[in-house]
Design a protein around this motif. Structure first.
Motif, PDB file in Angstrom:
ATOM      1  N   ASP A 132       0.820  -1.221   0.000  1.00 18.13           N
ATOM      2  CA  ASP A 132       0.000   0.000   0.000  1.00 18.13           C
ATOM      3  C   ASP A 132       0.850   1.266   0.000  1.00 18.13           C
ATOM      4  OD1 ASP A 132      -2.325  -1.445  -0.059  1.00 18.13           O
ATOM      5  OD2 ASP A 132      -2.698  -1.304   2.100  1.00 18.13           O
ATOM      6  N   TYR A 133       1.912   1.266   0.802  1.00 14.97           N
ATOM      7  CA  TYR A 133       2.725   2.482   0.905  1.00 14.97           C
ATOM      8  C   TYR A 133       3.422   2.801  -0.419  1.00 14.97           C
ATOM      9  CZ  TYR A 133       7.178  -0.052   1.383  1.00 14.97           C
ATOM     10  OH  TYR A 133       8.281  -0.825   1.157  1.00 14.97           O
ATOM     11  N   ILE A 134       3.746   1.784  -1.193  1.00 20.27           N
ATOM     12  CA  ILE A 134       4.377   2.012  -2.497  1.00 20.27           C
ATOM     13  C   ILE A 134       3.362   2.623  -3.458  1.00 20.27           C
ATOM     14  CG2 ILE A 134       5.438   0.912  -4.516  1.00 20.27           C
ATOM     15  CD1 ILE A 134       6.734  -1.087  -2.601  1.00 20.27           C
ATOM     16  N   GLU A 135       2.133   2.106  -3.425  1.00 20.20           N
ATOM     17  CA  GLU A 135       1.073   2.665  -4.273  1.00 20.20           C
ATOM     18  C   GLU A 135       0.827   4.125  -3.913  1.00 20.20           C
ATOM     19  OE1 GLU A 135      -2.475   0.313  -4.311  1.00 20.20           O
ATOM     20  OE2 GLU A 135      -1.435  -1.458  -5.061  1.00 20.20           O
ATOM     21  N   GLU A 136       0.741   4.396  -2.618  1.00 15.22           N
ATOM     22  CA  GLU A 136       0.529   5.783  -2.155  1.00 15.22           C
ATOM     23  C   GLU A 136       1.678   6.683  -2.598  1.00 15.22           C
ATOM     24  OE1 GLU A 136      -0.416   6.544   1.988  1.00 15.22           O
ATOM     25  OE2 GLU A 136      -1.625   4.718   2.040  1.00 15.22           O
ATOM     26  N   ARG A 137       2.897   6.185  -2.447  1.00 19.59           N
ATOM     27  CA  ARG A 137       4.074   6.972  -2.836  1.00 19.59           C
ATOM     28  C   ARG A 137       4.039   7.282  -4.330  1.00 19.59           C
ATOM     29  NH1 ARG A 137       9.360   3.840  -2.253  1.00 19.59           N
ATOM     30  NH2 ARG A 137       8.688   3.067  -4.271  1.00 19.59           N
ATOM     31  N   ALA A 138       3.689   6.293  -5.138  1.00 21.00           N
ATOM     32  CA  ALA A 138       3.637   6.495  -6.591  1.00 21.00           C
ATOM     33  C   ALA A 138       2.621   7.583  -6.943  1.00 21.00           C
ATOM     34  CB  ALA A 138       3.292   5.185  -7.295  1.00 21.00           C
ATOM     35  N   ILE A 139       1.481   7.581  -6.286  1.00 25.37           N
ATOM     36  CA  ILE A 139       0.445   8.596  -6.520  1.00 25.37           C
ATOM     37  C   ILE A 139       0.929   9.960  -6.045  1.00 25.37           C
ATOM     38  CG2 ILE A 139      -1.872   9.348  -5.839  1.00 25.37           C
ATOM     39  CD1 ILE A 139      -2.606   6.301  -5.809  1.00 25.37           C
ATOM     40  N   VAL A 157      12.634  14.760 -12.484  1.00 19.94           N
ATOM     41  CA  VAL A 157      12.863  13.526 -11.732  1.00 19.94           C
ATOM     42  C   VAL A 157      13.826  13.814 -10.576  1.00 19.94           C
ATOM     43  CG1 VAL A 157      13.906  11.224 -11.834  1.00 19.94           C
ATOM     44  CG2 VAL A 157      12.393  11.977 -13.664  1.00 19.94           C
ATOM     45  N   ARG A 158      14.865  14.598 -10.855  1.00 21.57           N
ATOM     46  CA  ARG A 158      15.861  14.914  -9.835  1.00 21.57           C
ATOM     47  C   ARG A 158      15.256  15.709  -8.668  1.00 21.57           C
ATOM     48  NH1 ARG A 158      21.974  16.328 -11.067  1.00 21.57           N
ATOM     49  NH2 ARG A 158      21.529  14.564 -12.377  1.00 21.57           N
ATOM     50  N   GLN A 159      14.439  16.723  -8.990  1.00 23.45           N
ATOM     51  CA  GLN A 159      13.787  17.523  -7.939  1.00 23.45           C
ATOM     52  C   GLN A 159      12.849  16.658  -7.108  1.00 23.45           C
ATOM     53  OE1 GLN A 159      11.973  20.297 -10.609  1.00 23.45           O
ATOM     54  NE2 GLN A 159      13.536  21.871 -10.321  1.00 23.45           N
ATOM     55  N   THR A 160      12.118  15.777  -7.784  1.00 23.92           N
ATOM     56  CA  THR A 160      11.165  14.901  -7.101  1.00 23.92           C
ATOM     57  C   THR A 160      11.894  13.930  -6.182  1.00 23.92           C
ATOM     58  OG1 THR A 160       9.707  15.068  -9.024  1.00 23.92           O
ATOM     59  CG2 THR A 160       9.249  13.311  -7.462  1.00 23.92           C
ATOM     60  N   ALA A 161      12.977  13.339  -6.673  1.00 18.25           N
ATOM     61  CA  ALA A 161      13.758  12.395  -5.873  1.00 18.25           C
ATOM     62  C   ALA A 161      14.277  13.070  -4.607  1.00 18.25           C
ATOM     63  CB  ALA A 161      14.914  11.846  -6.690  1.00 18.25           C
ATOM     64  N   LYS A 162      14.753  14.302  -4.759  1.00 15.81           N
ATOM     65  CA  LYS A 162      15.282  15.043  -3.610  1.00 15.81           C
ATOM     66  C   LYS A 162      14.161  15.345  -2.602  1.00 15.81           C
ATOM     67  CE  LYS A 162      18.397  18.847  -2.624  1.00 15.81           C
ATOM     68  NZ  LYS A 162      19.149  19.974  -3.170  1.00 15.81           N
ATOM     69  N   ALA A 163      12.997  15.741  -3.104  1.00 20.22           N
ATOM     70  CA  ALA A 163      11.875  16.091  -2.229  1.00 20.22           C
ATOM     71  C   ALA A 163      11.369  14.885  -1.440  1.00 20.22           C
ATOM     72  CB  ALA A 163      10.738  16.688  -3.050  1.00 20.22           C
ATOM     73  N   PHE A 164      11.404  13.707  -2.042  1.00 19.06           N
ATOM     74  CA  PHE A 164      10.889  12.506  -1.386  1.00 19.06           C
ATOM     75  C   PHE A 164      11.983  11.686  -0.706  1.00 19.06           C
ATOM     76  CE2 PHE A 164       7.326  13.644  -3.980  1.00 19.06           C
ATOM     77  CZ  PHE A 164       6.208  13.136  -3.327  1.00 19.06           C
ATOM     78  N   GLY A 165      13.232  12.077  -0.896  1.00 22.36           N
ATOM     79  CA  GLY A 165      14.343  11.350  -0.270  1.00 22.36           C
ATOM     80  C   GLY A 165      14.529   9.958  -0.841  1.00 22.36           C
ATOM     81  N   ILE A 166      14.296   9.812  -2.144  1.00 21.07           N
ATOM     82  CA  ILE A 166      14.466   8.519  -2.806  1.00 21.07           C
ATOM     83  C   ILE A 166      15.338   8.718  -4.052  1.00 21.07           C
ATOM     84  CG2 ILE A 166      12.317   7.493  -1.969  1.00 21.07           C
ATOM     85  CD1 ILE A 166      10.974   8.299  -4.560  1.00 21.07           C
ATOM     86  N   SER A 167      15.705   7.609  -4.694  1.00 22.05           N
ATOM     87  CA  SER A 167      16.574   7.714  -5.864  1.00 22.05           C
ATOM     88  C   SER A 167      15.790   8.118  -7.111  1.00 22.05           C
ATOM     89  CB  SER A 167      17.267   6.375  -6.121  1.00 22.05           C
ATOM     90  OG  SER A 167      16.325   5.425  -6.589  1.00 22.05           O
ATOM     91  N   LYS A 168      16.519   8.629  -8.093  1.00 22.09           N
ATOM     92  CA  LYS A 168      15.889   9.019  -9.363  1.00 22.09           C
ATOM     93  C   LYS A 168      15.279   7.799 -10.052  1.00 22.09           C
ATOM     94  CE  LYS A 168      19.586  10.826 -11.017  1.00 22.09           C
ATOM     95  NZ  LYS A 168      20.568  11.405 -11.920  1.00 22.09           N
ATOM     96  N   SER A 169      15.958   6.660  -9.948  1.00 20.53           N
ATOM     97  CA  SER A 169      15.431   5.455 -10.603  1.00 20.53           C
ATOM     98  C   SER A 169      14.126   4.996  -9.953  1.00 20.53           C
ATOM     99  CB  SER A 169      16.465   4.326 -10.602  1.00 20.53           C
ATOM    100  OG  SER A 169      16.894   4.042  -9.304  1.00 20.53           O
ATOM    101  N   THR A 170      13.990   5.199  -8.645  1.00 19.71           N
ATOM    102  CA  THR A 170      12.742   4.852  -7.963  1.00 19.71           C
ATOM    103  C   THR A 170      11.617   5.762  -8.432  1.00 19.71           C
ATOM    104  OG1 THR A 170      13.958   4.084  -6.020  1.00 19.71           O
ATOM    105  CG2 THR A 170      11.626   4.575  -5.712  1.00 19.71           C
ATOM    106  N   VAL A 171      11.899   7.046  -8.568  1.00 16.79           N
ATOM    107  CA  VAL A 171      10.894   7.994  -9.071  1.00 16.79           C
ATOM    108  C   VAL A 171      10.444   7.546 -10.455  1.00 16.79           C
ATOM    109  CG1 VAL A 171      10.504  10.343  -9.909  1.00 16.79           C
ATOM    110  CG2 VAL A 171      11.743   9.982  -7.776  1.00 16.79           C
ATOM    111  N   HIS A 172      11.412   7.252 -11.294  1.00 17.24           N
ATOM    112  CA  HIS A 172      11.113   6.854 -12.669  1.00 17.24           C
ATOM    113  C   HIS A 172      10.279   5.583 -12.699  1.00 17.24           C
ATOM    114  CE1 HIS A 172      11.930   5.814 -16.893  1.00 17.24           C
ATOM    115  NE2 HIS A 172      11.936   7.118 -17.021  1.00 17.24           N
ATOM    116  N   LYS A 173      10.670   4.594 -11.912  1.00 14.34           N
ATOM    117  CA  LYS A 173       9.949   3.316 -11.880  1.00 14.34           C
ATOM    118  C   LYS A 173       8.531   3.502 -11.343  1.00 14.34           C
ATOM    119  CE  LYS A 173      10.353  -1.489 -10.619  1.00 14.34           C
ATOM    120  NZ  LYS A 173      11.216  -2.445 -11.261  1.00 14.34           N
ATOM    121  N   ASP A 174       8.392   4.310 -10.295  1.00 16.97           N
ATOM    122  CA  ASP A 174       7.060   4.565  -9.728  1.00 16.97           C
ATOM    123  C   ASP A 174       6.130   5.180 -10.761  1.00 16.97           C
ATOM    124  OD1 ASP A 174       7.692   3.515  -7.285  1.00 16.97           O
ATOM    125  OD2 ASP A 174       7.685   5.412  -6.198  1.00 16.97           O
ATOM    126  N   VAL A 175       6.622   6.157 -11.504  1.00 14.05           N
ATOM    127  CA  VAL A 175       5.774   6.877 -12.455  1.00 14.05           C
ATOM    128  C   VAL A 175       5.505   6.051 -13.712  1.00 14.05           C
ATOM    129  CG1 VAL A 175       5.617   8.918 -13.935  1.00 14.05           C
ATOM    130  CG2 VAL A 175       6.443   9.137 -11.604  1.00 14.05           C
TER     131      VAL A 175
END
Length: 85
Positions: free
Chosen positions: A3-10, A23-41
């Motif tokens: 559930d938390y992954i689904e919420e994070r992706a949204i 992607v870089r700004q988003t990764a920094k804001a959420f404290g996750i990697s750029k590849s995670t942002v990309h995969k989530d989206v």
């Protein structure tokens, strides 16, 4: 998918759309990697909410097309500061 992954992706997609963020700004804001942002989206969100995924993807595609311009401006700024010092 957890559930938390689904919420994070949204949350990530909404952040990208609301802030026109890269992607870089988003990764920094959420404290996750750029590849995670990309995969989530691109992958996870497509299964959860395809229309939201497409909206976020549009913003990321525009950012990708403009990145060479932003990179050039950053370089120009860097050298302008070095020469004025």
């Amino acid at each position: 998918m957890k559930d938390y992954i689904e919420e994070r992706a949204i949350d990530i997609a909404n952040y990208i759309i609301d802030n026109n963020a890269t992607v870089r700004q988003t990764a920094k804001a959420f404290g996750i990697s750029k590849s995670t942002v990309h995969k989530d989206v691109t992958e996870r969100l497509m299964q959860i909410n395809p229309s939201l995924a497409k909206e976020a993807r549009k913003v990321l595609d525009v950012n990708k097309q403009e990145r060479h311009i932003r990179g050039g401006m950053a370089t120009k700024e860097k050298y302008a500061h070095q020469h004025s010092a």
